[in-house]
Design a protein around this motif. Structure first.
Motif, PDB file in Angstrom:
ATOM      1  N   LEU A  30      59.560  14.675 -41.013  1.00 21.08           N
ATOM      2  CA  LEU A  30      58.138  14.915 -41.265  1.00 21.08           C
ATOM      3  C   LEU A  30      57.707  14.336 -42.604  1.00 21.08           C
ATOM      4  N   GLY A  31      58.532  14.523 -43.629  1.00 24.57           N
ATOM      5  CA  GLY A  31      58.208  13.977 -44.939  1.00 24.57           C
ATOM      6  C   GLY A  31      58.087  12.462 -44.902  1.00 24.57           C
ATOM      7  N   GLN A 270      43.311  10.972 -45.865  1.00 23.13           N
ATOM      8  CA  GLN A 270      44.656  11.252 -46.371  1.00 23.13           C
ATOM      9  C   GLN A 270      44.966  12.737 -46.447  1.00 23.13           C
ATOM     10  N   THR A 271      43.968  13.587 -46.323  1.00 22.55           N
ATOM     11  CA  THR A 271      44.207  15.026 -46.468  1.00 22.55           C
ATOM     12  C   THR A 271      44.185  15.721 -45.102  1.00 22.55           C
ATOM     13  N   ASP A 272      43.143  16.476 -44.826  1.00 19.59           N
ATOM     14  CA  ASP A 272      43.123  17.289 -43.610  1.00 19.59           C
ATOM     15  C   ASP A 272      43.093  16.478 -42.325  1.00 19.59           C
ATOM     16  N   TYR A 273      42.630  15.232 -42.372  1.00 23.10           N
ATOM     17  CA  TYR A 273      42.466  14.431 -41.155  1.00 23.10           C
ATOM     18  C   TYR A 273      43.562  13.384 -40.973  1.00 23.10           C
ATOM     19  N   ILE A 274      44.708  13.564 -41.608  1.00 24.84           N
ATOM     20  CA  ILE A 274      45.787  12.584 -41.520  1.00 24.84           C
ATOM     21  C   ILE A 274      46.305  12.444 -40.087  1.00 24.84           C
ATOM     22  N   PHE A 275      46.244  13.517 -39.293  1.00 26.70           N
ATOM     23  CA  PHE A 275      46.740  13.453 -37.918  1.00 26.70           C
ATOM     24  C   PHE A 275      45.921  12.482 -37.076  1.00 26.70           C
ATOM     25  N   THR A 276      44.636  12.319 -37.393  1.00 30.69           N
ATOM     26  CA  THR A 276      43.811  11.372 -36.639  1.00 30.69           C
ATOM     27  C   THR A 276      44.270   9.936 -36.893  1.00 30.69           C
ATOM     28  N   PHE A 329      48.842  24.756 -36.256  1.00 28.14           N
ATOM     29  CA  PHE A 329      47.902  25.115 -35.196  1.00 28.14           C
ATOM     30  C   PHE A 329      46.452  24.906 -35.635  1.00 28.14           C
ATOM     31  N   ILE A 330      46.121  25.379 -36.833  1.00 29.41           N
ATOM     32  CA  ILE A 330      44.737  25.271 -37.303  1.00 29.41           C
ATOM     33  C   ILE A 330      44.365  23.822 -37.572  1.00 29.41           C
ATOM     34  N   ASN A 331      45.262  23.050 -38.209  1.00 34.70           N
ATOM     35  CA  ASN A 331      44.932  21.660 -38.521  1.00 34.70           C
ATOM     36  C   ASN A 331      44.752  20.825 -37.262  1.00 34.70           C
ATOM     37  N   ILE A 332      45.692  20.916 -36.320  1.00 38.39           N
ATOM     38  CA  ILE A 332      45.594  20.137 -35.086  1.00 38.39           C
ATOM     39  C   ILE A 332      44.379  20.578 -34.278  1.00 38.39           C
ATOM     40  N   GLY A 333      44.135  21.873 -34.235  1.00 42.21           N
ATOM     41  CA  GLY A 333      42.957  22.375 -33.528  1.00 42.21           C
ATOM     42  C   GLY A 333      41.666  21.889 -34.144  1.00 42.21           C
ATOM     43  N   MET A 334      41.633  21.796 -35.462  1.00 38.19           N
ATOM     44  CA  MET A 334      40.426  21.354 -36.169  1.00 38.19           C
ATOM     45  C   MET A 334      40.130  19.883 -35.887  1.00 38.19           C
ATOM     46  N   VAL A 335      41.131  19.004 -36.035  1.00 42.30           N
ATOM     47  CA  VAL A 335      40.874  17.563 -35.893  1.00 42.30           C
ATOM     48  C   VAL A 335      40.617  17.169 -34.443  1.00 42.30           C
ATOM     49  N   PRO A 345      45.523  21.772 -44.450  1.00 44.07           N
ATOM     50  CA  PRO A 345      46.213  20.489 -44.263  1.00 44.07           C
ATOM     51  C   PRO A 345      47.329  20.571 -43.233  1.00 44.07           C
ATOM     52  N   LEU A 346      47.819  19.408 -42.816  1.00 49.14           N
ATOM     53  CA  LEU A 346      48.984  19.328 -41.937  1.00 49.14           C
ATOM     54  C   LEU A 346      50.220  19.274 -42.831  1.00 49.14           C
ATOM     55  N   PRO A 347      51.053  20.307 -42.820  1.00 47.42           N
ATOM     56  CA  PRO A 347      52.143  20.406 -43.805  1.00 47.42           C
ATOM     57  C   PRO A 347      53.109  19.232 -43.764  1.00 47.42           C
TER      58      PRO A 347
END
Length: 385
Positions: A30-31, A270-276, A329-335, A345-347
């Motif tokens: 992950l890192g 680069q922060t909360d939306y990195i999964f996108t 769960f919260i980050n993936i659900g949000m994006v 954020p996504l840890p």
């Protein structure tokens, strides 16, 4: 003093041999994914995010291994002092915290800037685990067994929600409730509290959310329920996130080939939306791979918790893995527009200093629980017990 069975290693080589190397490898994956994605959204450059993330992850990794070596009685001894220290830091945020993007969540300590709410997530778990370790089993559902934990949860929650940070407040509350539940709360009490909670939800619905939430929070609720609401304002980020995520298709556009981030359609990727960004470049397959790694990490945490003989280690591990699962769960659900926008954020993949170090410290405690899983410190044992 803690009672160790023969199967509990005491020397450093023995403890290193007992490390859960599967969990360590999953965290490294992950890192590395985080460093790679930050390199990509930075335009194929190590600056300004990838190199800092790599350094923080390396420091966190080293700290994780050090933390794992300490016996459970040490963490039992410092549980309450660490909690009080984190609470003081939250008070300092209220008094003279640093405001960024309209949120007062940080405090400057000389050359470093930290986010006390992230430290409190671990501190809360340690304090609750210590409390229930010392509490007799027949006292769990009594006033003396419920009021102190509710205060332990409620004090930091009240300070964090005023920053304002509703997402972290809910995450903190969810973790605390899970620890209380796993401590042995009786089902009749759970049903009563659940019924009261349902009545509360109905009451809030009748009274109106707009009378409870702040204006910006109501805007986020409206944006979540109606994608066409204020498309160039409050709904711009959520809509662009879904577009970016979906544009990757099944296998993605390829590493460094994402267009949404390069053209600036989704700021602060680069922060909360990195999964996108990851979904755009590696598609559905890449997204599922990251979710699979996270699922394996959570499964390892649950397995370690079950293997622990000590209530303190068991509850500590469950609390930390619940916090981690809530992050994901919260980050993936949000994006993906399954949840309203909150600042979570996504840890280990999203850019951030305190979050990375706090998450790695939490996994250090989990690895330590695995090493000392056969330890059975008596009630009241602590740093000097």
């Amino acid at each position: 003093m803690a009672v160790f069975r023969e199967s509990v290693p005491r020397d450093l080589p023995g403890k290193m041999m007992e490390l859960n190397w599967t969990l360590v490898l999953l965290l490294v994956l992950l890192g590395a994914a985080g460093v790679g994605m930050l390199y990509s959204v930075g335009g194929g450059s190590w600056e300004p995010w990838a190199i800092n993330h790599a350094i923080r992850f390396a420091l966190g990794f080293a700290g994780m291994l050090v933390i794992a070596m300490f016996p459970p009685r040490f963490w039992m001894g410092v549980a309450y002092p660490v909690y009080v220290g984190a609470l003081i830091l939250l008070v300092l945020v209220e008094i003279g915290g640093v405001t960024i993007n309209g949120a007062q969540r940080w405090v400057d300590l000389g050359p470093i800037r930290i986010q006390p709410a992230e430290i409190m997530k671990l501190s809360l778990v340690l304090a609750l685990a210590r409390f229930y370790h010392d509490l007799p089993d027949d006292k769990v559902t009594t006033i003396s067994g419920l009021l102190p934990p509710l205060l332990i949860i409620g004090l930091p929650a009240a300070l964090i929600v005023s920053q304002p940070d509703l997402g972290t407040t809910l995450l903190l509350a969810a973790t605390g409730v899970m620890v209380i539940f796993m401590a042995g709360l009786s089902w009749w009490f759970i049903l009563i509290v659940g019924g009261a909670g349902l009545v509360g939800v109905v009451g809030i619905g009748l009274y109106g959310l707009e009378n409870i939430l702040a204006d910006y929070q109501m805007d986020r609720v409206h944006a979540f329920l109606n994608p066409d609401f204020d498309p160039l304002g409050i709904n711009y980020h959520p809509n662009q996130a879904v577009i970016t995520l979906g544009s990757g298709g099944m296998t993605g556009k390829g590493f460094l080939e994402g267009t949404q981030s390069k053209l600036g359609y989704l700021p602060e990727m680069q922060t909360d939306y990195i999964f996108t960004a990851l979904g755009e470049e590696f598609g559905f397959v890449g997204g599922i791979a990251v979710l699979a790694v996270n699922a394996l990490i959570m499964a390892q945490g649950v397995i370690i918790a079950i293997s622990c003989k000590s209530p303190f280690l068991r509850l500590m591990t469950i609390g930390i893995i619940t916090t981690y699962a809530s992050y994901v769960f919260i980050n993936i659900g949000m994006v993906s527009r399954l949840l309203p926008v909150v600042g979570v954020p996504l840890p280990l993949i999203s850019y951030g200093g305190t979050v990375v170090l706090a998450v790695m410290a939490g996994f250090g405690l989990i690895l330590g629980a695995h090493i000392h899983r056969n330890a059975e410190p008596p009630r009241g044992a602590g740093l000097f017990g």
